[in-house]
Motif scaffolding. Structure first.
Motif, PDB file in Angstrom:
ATOM      1  N   ASN A  46      -4.647  -8.308   6.366  1.00 18.78           N
ATOM      2  CA  ASN A  46      -3.421  -7.802   5.761  1.00 18.78           C
ATOM      3  C   ASN A  46      -2.234  -8.650   6.232  1.00 18.78           C
ATOM      4  O   ASN A  46      -2.094  -8.929   7.420  1.00 18.78           O
ATOM      5  CB  ASN A  46      -3.233  -6.339   6.160  1.00 18.78           C
ATOM      6  N   LEU A  85       0.982  -7.905   6.211  1.00 16.12           N
ATOM      7  CA  LEU A  85       1.953  -7.150   7.013  1.00 16.12           C
ATOM      8  C   LEU A  85       1.485  -6.988   8.455  1.00 16.12           C
ATOM      9  O   LEU A  85       2.308  -6.907   9.370  1.00 16.12           O
ATOM     10  CB  LEU A  85       2.205  -5.785   6.381  1.00 16.12           C
ATOM     11  N   ALA A  86       0.171  -6.957   8.673  1.00 12.06           N
ATOM     12  CA  ALA A  86      -0.347  -6.880  10.039  1.00 12.06           C
ATOM     13  C   ALA A  86       0.009  -8.140  10.814  1.00 12.06           C
ATOM     14  O   ALA A  86       0.425  -8.080  11.980  1.00 12.06           O
ATOM     15  CB  ALA A  86      -1.860  -6.676  10.013  1.00 12.06           C
ATOM     16  N   SER A 132       3.787  -8.128  11.488  1.00 11.97           N
ATOM     17  CA  SER A 132       4.210  -7.203  12.541  1.00 11.97           C
ATOM     18  C   SER A 132       4.020  -7.822  13.915  1.00 11.97           C
ATOM     19  O   SER A 132       4.849  -7.635  14.810  1.00 11.97           O
ATOM     20  CB  SER A 132       3.455  -5.879  12.441  1.00 11.97           C
ATOM     21  N   ALA A 183       2.016  -1.681   7.559  1.00 13.68           N
ATOM     22  CA  ALA A 183       0.673  -2.267   7.554  1.00 13.68           C
ATOM     23  C   ALA A 183      -0.384  -1.200   7.815  1.00 13.68           C
ATOM     24  O   ALA A 183      -1.439  -1.192   7.183  1.00 13.68           O
ATOM     25  CB  ALA A 183       0.579  -3.374   8.594  1.00 13.68           C
ATOM     26  N   GLN A 189      -0.957   0.670   4.612  1.00 16.25           N
ATOM     27  CA  GLN A 189      -1.722  -0.124   3.641  1.00 16.25           C
ATOM     28  C   GLN A 189      -3.187  -0.240   4.036  1.00 16.25           C
ATOM     29  O   GLN A 189      -4.078  -0.207   3.186  1.00 16.25           O
ATOM     30  CB  GLN A 189      -1.131  -1.528   3.501  1.00 16.25           C
ATOM     31  N   THR A 229      -2.342  -5.043  13.836  1.00 12.73           N
ATOM     32  CA  THR A 229      -1.242  -4.104  13.633  1.00 12.73           C
ATOM     33  C   THR A 229      -0.991  -3.297  14.898  1.00 12.73           C
ATOM     34  O   THR A 229       0.166  -3.077  15.270  1.00 12.73           O
ATOM     35  CB  THR A 229      -1.567  -3.159  12.462  1.00 12.73           C
TER      36      THR A 229
END
Length: 171
Positions: free
Chosen positions: A97, A99-100, A103, A121, A124, A136
């Motif tokens: 992912n 967003l992970a 982050s 994340a 999601q 994450t």
């Protein structure tokens, strides 16, 4: 002017055939006289016997199962208008992912943004099946730690400014 072809040579493909007749569409002039397009006599393949390296069939003269000679295979069915390629599966994970990863990166760059991206994340990852849960978790943990350190540092600096500017201390 063109001369008639000699008996042992095929007619030239650049000259019209004698008598002014044109060969049928898709047929070379040599085929009209019992020759293939390269001026050679037909091989035994034309008489129902496969030549060397050609597959043989139970019934001579029959095309292979499901396809006629000289035809293209059918195209794959096309999807609805506006879509590209076959549809991708909704579940099944497609990598890490994004967003992970962000982050974890923002934990070191700007920790409050790392906290927000980490929580997005996590949400999601529950629905998408992608990888990156451990990234994450590390991004959230480091973001909270660094945010706490920033707050302690800011509060300490503010306390130092207030203490240094107060009129009660003379040294």
């Amino acid at each position: 002017m063109s001369q008639p072809p000699e008996p042992d040579q095929p007619p030239s493909p650049y000259e019209p055939p004698p008598g002014g007749q044109q060969p049928p569409y898709g047929q070379s002039p040599g085929e009209q006289y019992g020759q293939d397009q390269y001026g050679q006599q037909p091989s035994s393949e034309h008489y129902g016997q496969p030549s060397y390296g050609q597959p043989s069939y139970e019934h001579p003269g029959q095309p292979p199962h499901g396809q006629q000679w000289g035809q293209q295979p059918p195209y794959a069915p096309q999807g609805p208008y506006g879509q590209y390629g076959p549809p991708s599966p909704q579940q099944g994970g497609g990598g890490t992912n994004v967003l992970a990863i962000l982050s974890l990166v923002f934990a070191f760059v700007f920790a409050p943004a790392g906290i927000a991206l980490g929580h997005l994340a996590k949400r999601q990852l529950r629905t998408s099946g992608e990888e990156g849960d451990q990234l994450t978790t590390w991004g959230l943990a480091l973001s909270y730690i660094f945010t706490g350190l920033y707050l302690v540092a800011c509060c300490g600096w503010l306390a130092l400014v207030i203490w240094a500017g107060s009129p009660g201390t003379n040294t």
